[in-house]
Design a protein around this motif. Structure first.
Motif, PDB file in Angstrom:
ATOM      1  N   TYR A   1     -11.392   1.201  -3.392  1.00 25.89           N
ATOM      2  CA  TYR A   1     -10.548   2.390  -3.468  1.00 25.89           C
ATOM      3  C   TYR A   1     -11.287   3.515  -4.185  1.00 25.89           C
ATOM      4  O   TYR A   1     -11.106   4.700  -3.881  1.00 25.89           O
ATOM      5  CB  TYR A   1      -9.279   2.078  -4.258  1.00 25.89           C
TER       6      TYR A   1
ATOM      7  N   GLN B   1      -2.359   8.540  -9.743  1.00 22.77           N
ATOM      8  CA  GLN B   1      -1.706   8.004  -8.550  1.00 22.77           C
ATOM      9  C   GLN B   1      -2.614   6.996  -7.841  1.00 22.77           C
ATOM     10  O   GLN B   1      -2.169   5.919  -7.428  1.00 22.77           O
ATOM     11  CB  GLN B   1      -1.337   9.139  -7.592  1.00 22.77           C
TER      12      GLN B   1
ATOM     13  N   ASN C   1      -1.882   3.052  -7.261  1.00 19.30           N
ATOM     14  CA  ASN C   1      -1.885   2.565  -5.887  1.00 19.30           C
ATOM     15  C   ASN C   1      -2.912   1.451  -5.688  1.00 19.30           C
ATOM     16  O   ASN C   1      -2.618   0.392  -5.099  1.00 19.30           O
ATOM     17  CB  ASN C   1      -2.175   3.739  -4.954  1.00 19.30           C
ATOM     18  N   SER C   2      -4.120   1.640  -6.201  1.00 18.40           N
ATOM     19  CA  SER C   2      -5.181   0.645  -6.014  1.00 18.40           C
ATOM     20  C   SER C   2      -4.888  -0.635  -6.781  1.00 18.40           C
ATOM     21  O   SER C   2      -5.160  -1.743  -6.287  1.00 18.40           O
ATOM     22  CB  SER C   2      -6.531   1.223  -6.448  1.00 18.40           C
TER      23      SER C   2
ATOM     24  N   THR D   1      -2.150  -2.595  -4.955  1.00 13.10           N
ATOM     25  CA  THR D   1      -2.669  -3.137  -3.696  1.00 13.10           C
ATOM     26  C   THR D   1      -3.563  -4.348  -3.944  1.00 13.10           C
ATOM     27  O   THR D   1      -3.465  -5.368  -3.247  1.00 13.10           O
ATOM     28  CB  THR D   1      -3.444  -2.053  -2.933  1.00 13.10           C
TER      29      THR D   1
ATOM     30  N   ALA E   1       0.062   7.636   0.817  1.00  7.53           N
ATOM     31  CA  ALA E   1      -0.806   6.645   1.455  1.00  7.53           C
ATOM     32  C   ALA E   1      -1.011   6.895   2.939  1.00  7.53           C
ATOM     33  O   ALA E   1      -1.719   6.139   3.601  1.00  7.53           O
ATOM     34  CB  ALA E   1      -0.220   5.245   1.261  1.00  7.53           C
TER      35      ALA E   1
ATOM     36  N   ALA F   1       3.819   5.767  -7.071  1.00  8.23           N
ATOM     37  CA  ALA F   1       2.838   6.482  -7.879  1.00  8.23           C
ATOM     38  C   ALA F   1       3.052   7.988  -7.790  1.00  8.23           C
ATOM     39  O   ALA F   1       2.954   8.706  -8.803  1.00  8.23           O
ATOM     40  CB  ALA F   1       1.426   6.120  -7.415  1.00  8.23           C
TER      41      ALA F   1
ATOM     42  N   SER G   1       3.584   1.358  -3.140  1.00 17.30           N
ATOM     43  CA  SER G   1       2.980   1.720  -4.423  1.00 17.30           C
ATOM     44  C   SER G   1       2.493   3.161  -4.412  1.00 17.30           C
ATOM     45  O   SER G   1       2.492   3.839  -5.452  1.00 17.30           O
ATOM     46  CB  SER G   1       1.835   0.768  -4.771  1.00 17.30           C
ATOM     47  N   GLY G   2       2.090   3.656  -3.232  1.00 15.50           N
ATOM     48  CA  GLY G   2       1.698   5.060  -3.130  1.00 15.50           C
ATOM     49  C   GLY G   2       2.877   5.987  -3.358  1.00 15.50           C
ATOM     50  O   GLY G   2       2.758   7.012  -4.051  1.00 15.50           O
TER      51      GLY G   2
ATOM     52  N   VAL H   1       0.834  -1.208   0.000  1.00 15.55           N
ATOM     53  CA  VAL H   1       0.000   0.000   0.000  1.00 15.55           C
ATOM     54  C   VAL H   1       0.868   1.256   0.000  1.00 15.55           C
ATOM     55  O   VAL H   1       0.690   2.166  -0.827  1.00 15.55           O
ATOM     56  CB  VAL H   1      -0.947   0.004   1.216  1.00 15.55           C
TER      57      VAL H   1
END
Length: 246
Positions: free
Chosen positions: A164, A40, A44-45, A48, A188, A29, A25-26, A22
């Motif tokens: 998300y 972004q 992120n989603s 995840t 995040a 992004a 990747s945030g 989480v």
């Protein structure tokens, strides 16, 4: 290593890697798509959802892959069995979430722990968390109570990925993950002052999900979230499956 310790380790590692996915990747992004919040969130989603699916596949046969205190609590409330498991799972999940946040920060050359300044508060966001958590709990136990636990990895990953976007809160739906995300001042993150409101909403959502499960699926012919491969074999053979620890 005892069976309970092995399951607790799986919960700690699984929750930790989920938080790493989480937050990591945030951060990625944010760096790859500066100025485009929508892109972004998509990045992120997607990461995840895929990571969660993989982690459930890896850890599910060991611990049931709860990775979430409200899922562990719901499992105990529905079964009223093996309370010791819940007492062990919850601290393992929280410890894993903290470790996952530290790992993500370090991978991107950030301080190991930074307090988030991202305020997420207000009735609309809390309602989003109630909806996200209620849906998650309903999905998980609808699958396990109808002998479809094998579908949990893609179904849960798909649900979180979708939530998300359709919830105002971007679907934390997990107290341990919420606490982990207070330790990173990145895309995040969530400010510590905002975490209690999110956690309270998650508990309310879990309660609503439990109520819906009891109404829709009053019988529980199969075990809950541990050893799904044993559950399916027992179901195929027509025998009453054995619950872990019995």
């Amino acid at each position: 290593m005892t069976d309970l310790a092995r399951r607790a380790l799986a919960e700690a590692v699984g929750t930790g890697l989920l938080v790493t996915a989480v937050i990591g990747s945030g951060i990625m992004a944010q760096r790859l798509s500066p100025g485009d919040v929508g892109l972004q969130l998509l990045e992120n989603s997607t990461a995840t959802a895929f990571a969660l699916t993989v982690l459930i596949l890896i850890m599910g046969p060991v611990s049931g892959a709860h990775f979430n205190p409200v899922v562990s609590l719901a499992d105990w409330l529905l079964s009223r069995r093996d309370g010791l498991k819940g007492l062990v799972y919850l601290p393992a999940q929280v410890a894993g979430a903290i470790g996952g946040a530290v790992l993500a920060n370090l991978m991107f050359e950030l301080p190991a722990i930074t307090t988030s300044t991202h305020l997420r508060t207000g009735p609309a966001l809390w309602l989003g968390e109630i909806v996200a958590t209620a849906g998650l709990v309903t999905l998980i136990f609808a699958l396990t109570r109808t002998g479809r636990a094998a579908l949990a990895p893609p179904a849960v990953g798909a649900y979180i990925g979708a939530a998300y976007w359709f919830t105002s809160s971007t679907s934390f739906a997990n107290p341990a993950v919420t606490l982990g995300r207070t330790l990173t001042d990145t895309f995040a993150g969530i400010a510590p002052a905002s975490a209690p409101g999110f956690i309270a909403a998650q508990l309310i959502g879990a309660g609503l999900g439990l109520a819906l499960v009891r109404l829709l699926y009053p019988a529980d012919p199969l075990p809950h979230l541990d050893r799904p491969e044993d559950d399916r074999e027992s179901h195929r053979s027509g025998q009453q499956p054995q619950r872990p620890g019995r």
